[in-house]
Design a protein around this motif. Structure first.
Motif, PDB file in Angstrom:
ATOM      1  N   PHE A 275       1.534  -1.131  12.817  1.00 32.20           N
ATOM      2  CA  PHE A 275       0.618  -1.581  11.844  1.00 32.20           C
ATOM      3  C   PHE A 275      -0.642  -2.447  12.488  1.00 32.20           C
ATOM      4  O   PHE A 275      -1.503  -2.423  12.109  1.00 32.20           O
TER       5      PHE A 275
ATOM      6  N   THR B  89      -2.579  -6.541   3.446  1.00 26.16           N
ATOM      7  CA  THR B  89      -1.972  -5.069   3.371  1.00 26.16           C
ATOM      8  C   THR B  89      -1.091  -5.167   4.560  1.00 26.16           C
ATOM      9  O   THR B  89       0.123  -4.596   4.322  1.00 26.16           O
ATOM     10  N   LYS B  90      -1.632  -5.597   5.848  1.00 27.32           N
ATOM     11  CA  LYS B  90      -0.503  -5.391   6.980  1.00 27.32           C
ATOM     12  C   LYS B  90       0.672  -6.276   6.691  1.00 27.32           C
ATOM     13  O   LYS B  90       1.731  -6.042   7.005  1.00 27.32           O
TER      14      LYS B  90
ATOM     15  N   THR C 107       2.045  -7.011   4.019  1.00 24.58           N
ATOM     16  CA  THR C 107       2.781  -6.723   3.033  1.00 24.58           C
ATOM     17  C   THR C 107       3.590  -5.354   3.638  1.00 24.58           C
ATOM     18  O   THR C 107       4.855  -5.295   3.515  1.00 24.58           O
ATOM     19  N   GLN C 108       3.221  -4.808   4.462  1.00 24.57           N
ATOM     20  CA  GLN C 108       3.750  -3.372   4.979  1.00 24.57           C
ATOM     21  C   GLN C 108       4.671  -3.882   6.097  1.00 24.57           C
ATOM     22  O   GLN C 108       5.873  -3.369   6.129  1.00 24.57           O
TER      23      GLN C 108
END
Ligand code: TYC
Length: 107
Positions: free
Chosen positions: A51, A84-85, A87-88
Motif C-alpha cells: 500500500f 484510502t490507504k 482503510t486498505q
C-alpha cells in the motif's frame, strides 16, 4: 500613441499583478503505523510494500522503527489518498485477524 501605452501600464497591468492566485496547496497528512505485540513482522512489511510502494529494505526499516519506537511514518499524502490507504490497511489487518492499527494526522 505613447499615452495609450502608458495608460495601460498604470491601470490594467498593475491591477492584474496584484491579484492573488486562486489555487491553494492541499493540506498533507501523515499515515502512521502503530506497534502491537501480535501482528507478525512479515505482515507489516507486506503492508508497507503493497500500500505504500516501499521496497523490501525500506519496508523493513519502517517496520523496525515502529517495532522499536512504537510508531512510524508510512507516507505523506493528501487527505483522500491517506484515508484510502488507512482503510486498505485496516481491512487487510482485520481480514487476517491482526490487531495492527493505522492512523493519520495533519502535517
Ligand atoms: N511488534 C510486532 C512483533 O513483534 C511487529 C510489529 C511491527 C507490529 C510494526 C506492528 O506496526 C507494527 N511481532
Amino acid at each position: 500613441m505613447n499615452d495609450d501605452i502608458k495608460k495601460n501600464e498604470d491601470s490594467d497591468t498593475g491591477l492584474l499583478l496584484k491579484e492573488k492566485p486562486k489555487t491553494k496547496k492541499p493540506s498533507m497528512y501523515r499515515v502512521l503505523l502503530l506497534n502491537d505485540d501480535f501482528t507478525p513482522m512479515d505482515f507489516v512489511v507486506h503492508v508497507l510494500e503493497t500500500f505504500f510502494s516501499k521496497n523490501r529494505e525500506e519496508a523493513m526499516e519502517i517496520m523496525l522503527q515502529v517495532h522499536k519506537q512504537g510508531v512510524g511514518i508510512c507516507g505523506i499524502y493528501t487527505y483522500e489518498i491517506a484515508e484510502t490507504k488507512l482503510t486498505q490497511v485496516m481491512a487487510l489487518a482485520k481480514q487476517n485477524q491482526h490487531p495492527l492499527q493505522c492512523t493519520m494526522e495533519k502535517e
